[in-house]
Enzyme design. Structure first.
Site, short mmCIF file in Angstrom:
data_model
loop_
_atom_site.label_atom_id
_atom_site.label_comp_id
_atom_site.label_asym_id
_atom_site.label_seq_id
_atom_site.Cartn_x
_atom_site.Cartn_y
_atom_site.Cartn_z
N TYR A 168 -20.27 49.10 57.34
CA TYR A 168 -22.00 50.17 57.47
C TYR A 168 -21.10 50.64 56.18
O TYR A 168 -19.85 51.35 55.90
CB TYR A 168 -21.29 50.92 58.79
CG TYR A 168 -22.04 52.21 59.09
CD1 TYR A 168 -23.37 51.88 59.37
CD2 TYR A 168 -21.63 52.99 58.35
CE1 TYR A 168 -23.79 53.29 59.89
CE2 TYR A 168 -22.40 53.97 58.69
CZ TYR A 168 -23.91 54.59 58.69
OH TYR A 168 -24.16 55.72 59.02
N GLU B 52 -28.44 54.42 54.67
CA GLU B 52 -28.24 53.96 55.31
C GLU B 52 -28.20 52.99 55.11
O GLU B 52 -28.97 51.65 55.18
CB GLU B 52 -28.14 53.96 56.89
CG GLU B 52 -27.59 53.72 57.95
CD GLU B 52 -27.73 53.67 59.40
OE1 GLU B 52 -26.83 54.64 59.61
OE2 GLU B 52 -28.36 52.97 59.58
#
Ligand code: ADP
Ligand code: MG
Length: 377
Positions: A104, A189
């Site tokens: 992530y 993101e």
């Protein structure tokens, strides 16, 4: 706030030099099958719903296919879904990569520190909100020098990457930060960022562009991925109008009172379905337009909660009564009003003449509208 669909986010990624799988957008199962058959997308491939909702993987909106027929079946299944109230109209087809890890990474705005922040975690592929805090690394970014090399090395260490993969990460994070900065994003993101051999590839993209910078980015004004048709009309008329899942319409003024109204409805078991913030409107015509827009959303009941400051209560009442008269009787809905403040008595009198009672107490008026919505349903 402009939220970009995954395929647009990935287009931006490529522009800034971030690797993504090669993909194409289609709008039907036929098109999906043809695309795969013609070799336009390599097999095995992934078929992904292009809606602005997270958790598509879990919701069956990301599927894998190894043949054109499977791609067709996957496309058919996904096009029949509705996620977070949004019907799926577009699909992204892209090559399936063989990843060994899901990471992530994101750059967001840390509003407390008033700085951008780099967030990384070795636990990618699941929603970051569900990852234990100790498995998330956060580093604030000084916007003047930009993202420092040492921050990239820290990130690599926390993700357990070394050698070529760590080098790849540095390039990727710097590109990510450049994108965040130059596009005036609130959030960029990548979840998951796939590790394939020693290389990193962005498998998902979530990009949110800051509204306040829209004057610098006219190109985003054309993007409507995150607006309903009614929201689109409202935007053109400069009316703050948001559609949600529930069945109660809310007309209030000012962001604070609007949010408080939604909260108090929820408290009594009501489900707000659309809300409209009249702001400092002092024009009955504008109130009429806003009300008619509200009527098109077909709420079961409407709660009018106005505090008259700049906005005068009688202006709102006048606009509202005029609008009510133009709504066909088959489309009418019960209305509960609470109007307080500037010219309150005049406003209440206008409403009363039109058959609407104003309930002065917030909780009592919220309960009344929840009861009305229940009665109709
Ligand atoms: P969401 O975040 O909405 O669930 P993602 O795009 O993150 O959707 O996809 C969900 C999961 O599907 C990913 O965590 C990853 O495991 C897998 N996935 C998505 N795209 C690919 C791809 N191109 N190749 C391989 N796996 C993929
Ligand atoms: Mg994802």
């Amino acid at each position: 706030m402009v939220k970009l669909a995954e395929w647009r986010g990935k287009e931006l990624f490529r522009k800034y030099g971030i690797a993504t799988p090669k993909g194409t957008v289609v709008r039907s199962a036929d098109e999906a099958e043809r695309l795969v058959r013609s070799g336009g997308v390599p097999l095995p491939c992934v078929v992904k719903a292009q809606v602005l909702a997270g958790g598509r993987g879990k919701g069956g909106a990301v599927r894998f296919a190894t043949t054109p027929e499977e791609a067709r079946a996957a496309a058919e299944a996904i096009l029949s879904l509705t996620l977070d109230g949004q019907p799926v109209r577009e699909l992204l087809l892209e090559g399936k990569v063989n990843l060994s890890r899901e990471l992530y990474v994101s750059v967001a705005l840390d509003r407390t520190a008033r700085l951008p922040i780099l967030i990384t975690s070795g636990q990618g592929g699941v929603e970051i909100e569900t990852v234990p805090d100790e498995q998330i690394a956060r580093q604030r970014i000084d916007p003047f020098p930009g993202l420092a090399l040492y921050a990239c090395r820290n990130a690599a260490r926390s993700l357990g990457l070394s050698g070529a993969a760590a080098g790849d990460l540095t390039g990727l994070l710097r590109a990510l930060y450049r994108l965040f900065d130059q596009e005036d994003a609130e959030l960029v993101e990548i979840n998951p960022l796939g590790l394939v051999g020693e290389h990193l590839i962005a498998l998902d993209a979530k990009v949110i562009i800051e509204d306040d910078a829209s004057f610098r980015h006219r190109e985003y004004a054309e993007i409507r991925d995150d607006r309903t048709p009614l929201e689109e009309i409202a935007r053109e008329k400069e009316i703050a109008f948001v559609q949600l899942e529930g069945n109660i319409g809310v007309i209030a003024n000012g962001a604070g009172l609007t949010m408080a109204t939604l909260d108090v409805l929820k408290e009594f078991g009501g489900e707000p379905g659309v809300f409209l913030d009249l702001g400092g409107t002092d024009d009955p015509k504008k109130v009429t337009e806003a009300f008619l827009l509200m009527a098109q959303a077909r709420p079961k009941a409407v709660f009018l909660n106005i505090f008259g400051g700049v906005t005068r209560c009688d202006t709102v009442a006048k606009g509202l009564v005029e609008a009510m008269q133009t709504v066909p009787s088959s489309e009418r809905f019960p209305l509960v009003a609470r109007i307080r403040g500037n010219n309150e008595a005049e406003g209440i009198a206008i409403l009363r003449a039109a058959g609407v009672t104003s309930v002065p107490d917030l909780r009592a008026s919220a309960q009344a509208v929840v009861a009305e919505a229940g009665r109709v349903a």
